[in-house]
Design a protein around this motif. Structure first.
Motif, PDB file in Angstrom:
ATOM      1  N   GLN A  18       0.824  -1.209   0.000  1.00  0.00           N
ATOM      2  CA  GLN A  18       0.000   0.000   0.000  1.00  0.00           C
ATOM      3  C   GLN A  18       0.859   1.260   0.000  1.00  0.00           C
ATOM      4  O   GLN A  18       0.538   2.238  -0.678  1.00  0.00           O
ATOM      5  CB  GLN A  18      -0.957  -0.001   1.195  1.00  0.00           C
ATOM      6  N   GLN A  19       1.937   1.245   0.770  1.00  0.00           N
ATOM      7  CA  GLN A  19       2.830   2.403   0.822  1.00  0.00           C
ATOM      8  C   GLN A  19       3.462   2.642  -0.552  1.00  0.00           C
ATOM      9  O   GLN A  19       3.554   3.781  -1.009  1.00  0.00           O
ATOM     10  CB  GLN A  19       3.915   2.180   1.873  1.00  0.00           C
ATOM     11  N   GLY A  20       3.882   1.581  -1.210  1.00  0.00           N
ATOM     12  CA  GLY A  20       4.436   1.718  -2.554  1.00  0.00           C
ATOM     13  C   GLY A  20       3.424   2.256  -3.541  1.00  0.00           C
ATOM     14  O   GLY A  20       3.730   3.130  -4.358  1.00  0.00           O
ATOM     15  N   ASN A  21       2.204   1.767  -3.445  1.00  0.00           N
ATOM     16  CA  ASN A  21       1.139   2.251  -4.339  1.00  0.00           C
ATOM     17  C   ASN A  21       0.809   3.717  -4.076  1.00  0.00           C
ATOM     18  O   ASN A  21       0.556   4.482  -5.006  1.00  0.00           O
ATOM     19  CB  ASN A  21      -0.115   1.388  -4.192  1.00  0.00           C
ATOM     20  N   ALA A  22       0.810   4.107  -2.804  1.00  0.00           N
ATOM     21  CA  ALA A  22       0.538   5.514  -2.461  1.00  0.00           C
ATOM     22  C   ALA A  22       1.645   6.417  -2.993  1.00  0.00           C
ATOM     23  O   ALA A  22       1.371   7.505  -3.520  1.00  0.00           O
ATOM     24  CB  ALA A  22       0.403   5.663  -0.946  1.00  0.00           C
ATOM     25  N   ALA A  23       2.885   5.976  -2.873  1.00  0.00           N
ATOM     26  CA  ALA A  23       4.011   6.767  -3.390  1.00  0.00           C
ATOM     27  C   ALA A  23       3.913   6.893  -4.909  1.00  0.00           C
ATOM     28  O   ALA A  23       4.190   7.956  -5.477  1.00  0.00           O
ATOM     29  CB  ALA A  23       5.338   6.129  -2.984  1.00  0.00           C
ATOM     30  N   GLN A  24       3.485   5.830  -5.571  1.00  0.00           N
ATOM     31  CA  GLN A  24       3.332   5.882  -7.021  1.00  0.00           C
ATOM     32  C   GLN A  24       2.216   6.851  -7.402  1.00  0.00           C
ATOM     33  O   GLN A  24       2.360   7.627  -8.349  1.00  0.00           O
ATOM     34  CB  GLN A  24       3.045   4.498  -7.587  1.00  0.00           C
TER      35      GLN A  24
END
Length: 193
Positions: A51-57
């Motif tokens: 989720q953190q990676g997706n939010a950063a993207q």
């Protein structure tokens, strides 16, 4: 309290009976509460990493869109500034013609035409330089947008691989705990046999 034959048999065999029996069976099947908690914690951590990676993207994509908008605005502003310079230059050419005529200079004479042509060329050079500077600025914004998208893709990938790594390390921890629990359980059962 009356027990059905299955519950009576399970109770006689030492198995827990009642509403929480299934939960007790799950915990004991997986090596206890600590093992189940480790598995749950690992799953939650893996989910959070993804989720953190997706939010950063998503944030990087929003930034890239703003940078692309700035690039378009820069191109438009360059055209407007360039046009303003040409209009101001047309006024300067008109003033030069008026000044030549006021000083009895033939505006169709070669020297007058050469002076006016030089002024026109200077105006066009200025307009081109203005437009080119804004194009360069737009190119910088476009490159920043490309970089932002690359960073976003990298963040999403890191989140995904971080989640995979968490699942793998959690699996190893759960396996170790389960193995330890099973050894202890077998040792305990062997001593009562």
């Amino acid at each position: 309290m009356c027990l059905d034959p299955l519950s009576a048999a399970l109770s006689a065999a030492g198995a827990p009976v009642g509403p929480m029996a299934w939960l007790s069976n799950i915990f004991s099947s997986f090596g206890g509460l600590g093992t189940v908690a480790t598995a749950a914690s690992g799953a939650a951590s893996a989910y959070a990493a993804v989720q953190q990676g997706n939010a950063a993207q998503a944030a990087a994509e929003a930034t890239a869109k703003q940078q692309e908008a700035a690039a378009r605005e820069s191109l438009q502003q360059g055209e407007e500034e360039s046009d303003r310079r040409r209009r101001a230059g047309a006024g300067l050419l008109a003033q030069q013609r008026v000044a030549m005529a006021a000083n009895n200079v033939d505006v169709s004479a070669a020297s007058a035409i050469e002076l006016l042509d030089d002024t026109k060329a200077g105006i066009e050079d200025d307009a081109f330089a203005i437009r080119q500077n804004f194009r360069n600025q737009a190119g910088n914004y476009s490159q920043m947008a490309t970089n932002s998208r690359a960073e976003g893709g990298s963040a999403a990938s890191q989140g995904l691989w971080g989640g995979v790594g968490t699942i793998l390390s959690t699996g190893a921890q759960v396996g170790s705990k389960y193995s330890h629990w099973a050894r202890n359980r077998n040792s305990a059962q062997g001593s009562f046999a």
